[in-house]
Write an enzyme that holds these catalytic residues in place. Structure first.
Site, PDB file in Angstrom:
ATOM      1  N   ALA A 136      -6.774  -4.936   7.080  1.00  0.00           N
ATOM      2  CA  ALA A 136      -7.732  -3.868   6.789  1.00  0.00           C
ATOM      3  C   ALA A 136      -8.962  -4.377   6.043  1.00  0.00           C
ATOM      4  O   ALA A 136      -9.890  -3.611   5.796  1.00  0.00           O
ATOM      5  CB  ALA A 136      -7.056  -2.770   5.972  1.00  0.00           C
ATOM      6  N   TRP A 175       0.859  -1.184   0.000  1.00  0.00           N
ATOM      7  CA  TRP A 175       0.000   0.000   0.000  1.00  0.00           C
ATOM      8  C   TRP A 175       0.903   1.245   0.000  1.00  0.00           C
ATOM      9  O   TRP A 175       1.780   1.365   0.868  1.00  0.00           O
ATOM     10  CB  TRP A 175      -0.880  -0.039   1.242  1.00  0.00           C
ATOM     11  CG  TRP A 175      -1.875   1.075   1.371  1.00  0.00           C
ATOM     12  CD1 TRP A 175      -2.722   1.534   0.411  1.00  0.00           C
ATOM     13  CD2 TRP A 175      -2.129   1.863   2.549  1.00  0.00           C
ATOM     14  NE1 TRP A 175      -3.494   2.548   0.913  1.00  0.00           N
ATOM     15  CE2 TRP A 175      -3.148   2.771   2.225  1.00  0.00           C
ATOM     16  CE3 TRP A 175      -1.601   1.879   3.834  1.00  0.00           C
ATOM     17  CZ2 TRP A 175      -3.650   3.691   3.139  1.00  0.00           C
ATOM     18  CZ3 TRP A 175      -2.103   2.792   4.749  1.00  0.00           C
ATOM     19  CH2 TRP A 175      -3.115   3.690   4.398  1.00  0.00           C
ATOM     20  N   ASP A 201      -0.850  -5.858   8.968  1.00  0.00           N
ATOM     21  CA  ASP A 201      -1.868  -4.859   8.654  1.00  0.00           C
ATOM     22  C   ASP A 201      -3.078  -5.636   8.144  1.00  0.00           C
ATOM     23  O   ASP A 201      -3.001  -6.312   7.114  1.00  0.00           O
ATOM     24  CB  ASP A 201      -1.324  -3.904   7.576  1.00  0.00           C
ATOM     25  CG  ASP A 201      -2.287  -2.738   7.305  1.00  0.00           C
ATOM     26  OD1 ASP A 201      -3.400  -2.733   7.868  1.00  0.00           O
ATOM     27  OD2 ASP A 201      -1.910  -1.843   6.518  1.00  0.00           O
ATOM     28  N   LYS A 246     -13.471  -0.766   6.180  1.00  0.00           N
ATOM     29  CA  LYS A 246     -14.065  -1.496   5.079  1.00  0.00           C
ATOM     30  C   LYS A 246     -15.136  -2.477   5.559  1.00  0.00           C
ATOM     31  O   LYS A 246     -16.246  -2.502   5.034  1.00  0.00           O
ATOM     32  CB  LYS A 246     -12.986  -2.255   4.314  1.00  0.00           C
ATOM     33  CG  LYS A 246     -12.229  -1.420   3.308  1.00  0.00           C
ATOM     34  CD  LYS A 246     -11.142  -0.585   3.883  1.00  0.00           C
ATOM     35  CE  LYS A 246     -10.442   0.233   2.803  1.00  0.00           C
ATOM     36  NZ  LYS A 246      -9.321   0.988   3.352  1.00  0.00           N
TER      37      LYS A 246
END
Ligand code: LMR
Length: 394
Positions: A210, A127, A208, A243
């Site tokens: 997400a 990212w 991470d 999300k």
């Protein structure tokens, strides 16, 4: 004094958002920023969120400060959601943060506080904001091979070879599921190999996560995070609710630090609270509170899980429809990877020039590295995208 400021590089995802908005063409297709859209192009407020907000509006009688690490009930609920029973509760410190990005930022600062010389290993690609924040904090980063341009899967041998060069005091940043930007993910056996390498090098994993619930399911998507955390002496986890609860603008995230040595917990927890205080004091509460209400209420939780599962399966449907349409038009299986990828994104695997051509000629907006937000598609736009890809000679 401000005459000394230098222009900063534009975030390429956010710059693309602005470019899309300014495009007057009615036929334009937005496959840029990672926001879920339903078949009508709307990013809906999930039903359970509405229910919880309604209840909160009726019941909440104060908006006084809560705590530097946020409401402990939010910590407990998120720990359960992400880690299940993988590790004992008294090994985990947790602090609410402004979104998953806030958790990532706090995690990097924590690493820097602990080890000034720590290097952070990042997947190539990752990212873009991971790189941007690391650069801003002047932290050393080491890319490890990840995406195989040929197969559009994971270059696993390259990844393992690169991770083996990590050492004690280094951090390996991993995507818990639904790799952003590629959509290519490790299988369970590969995760076990990564764990073995982490153990042999002594590097610390940072995960991470997400997109939990956007790949193979809520539990399935957390499996790798749980396996790593259970196996390693220390793990850092940055989790996002943006999300999977659809509350992007509420900025709801959680940083967790797991130390199997339970005597570390007091200091870990105090340091997370300290970092919050230095950067923004108390974390935002609204999103965290409604997430907690949903996770702790059987009916709201069931409704949320049903809607999340509908979102997940709709994205899988879009993936297989796009792959099938491309197979029909190209007469080949070379786009089959789109159906294998998981999460919101797939990297098409073409050049920035081709991406620009798709934007100029066909009004198709994807990130320059050819990352497409699959959730930006619908039944009407799939044939248009497929035709544009084939027409461009990709
Ligand atoms: C994305 O990757 O598009 C999202 O995570 C949104 C963002 O902040 O970049």
């Amino acid at each position: 004094m401000f005459e000394t400021l230098q222009p900063q590089p534009a975030d390429k995802i956010l710059a693309l958002m602005a470019q899309y908005r300014a495009d007057p063409r009615e036929t334009k297709i937005d496959l840029g920023v990672g926001v879920y859209k339903d078949a009508t192009g709307l990013t809906p407020v999930m039903r359970a969120i509405k229910t919880a907000e309604h209840k909160l509006w009726e019941d909440q009688d104060s908006k006084a400060y809560v705590g530097l690490a946020g409401d402990p009930a939010f910590g407990d609920a998120m720990i359960k959601l992400v880690l299940g029973d993988a590790v004992a509760r008294d090994t985990i410190s947790a602090a609410a943060t402004p979104g998953g990005t806030g958790a990532v930022r706090q995690a990097f600062e924590l690493i820097q506080m602990a080890r000034q010389d720590a290097r952070v290993f990042v997947s190539n690609p990752t990212w873009p904001n991971h790189l941007s924040i690391l650069k801003y904090l002047e932290m050393d980063m080491v890319p490890y091979r990840y995406f195989d341009d040929e197969t559009r899967g994971v270059d696993f041998d390259g990844m393992i070879a690169d991770l083996k060069t990590a050492k004690v005091g280094d951090v390996v940043l991993l995507h818990g599921c639904c790799h952003n930007p590629t959509g290519a993910n490790l299988n369970a056996a590969q995760w076990e190999e990564v764990i073995a390498v982490l153990k042999s090098t002594g590097a610390t994993p940072m995960i991470d996560i997400a997109y939990q619930g956007f790949g193979d399911g809520l539990e399935e998507d957390a499996a790798a995070t749980r396996a790593v955390t259970a196996a390693m002496p220390e793990t850092i986890i940055a989790a996002s609710c943006s999300k999977n609860f659809g509350i992007y603008r509420e900025r709801t995230g959680m940083l967790m630090v797991v130390s199997q040595d339970t005597s570390a917990k007091g200091l870990n927890q105090a340091t997370l609270a300290f970092l919050n205080r230095q950067n923004f004091s108390f974390p935002p509460d609204h999103g965290a509170r409604i997430v907690t209400m949903i996770l702790n209420d059987d009916a709201m939780r069931a409704d949320w899980m049903t809607e999340l599962e509908d979102i997940r399966t709709s994205m899988l449907g879009l993936r297989s429809d796009l792959a099938a349409e491309l197979q029909r038009l190209s007469g080949s299986d070379r786009f089959g990877f789109l159906a294998q990828h998981r999460g919101m994104f797939s990297r098409l695997g073409t050049t920035p020039e081709m991406v620009e051509k798709l934007r100029v000629d066909a009004g198709i907006y994807m990130v320059g590295d050819s990352r497409m937000n699959i959730a930006g598609l619908n039944a009407k736009t799939i044939p248009i995208l497929a035709k544009a890809i084939i027409d461009a000679g990709i």
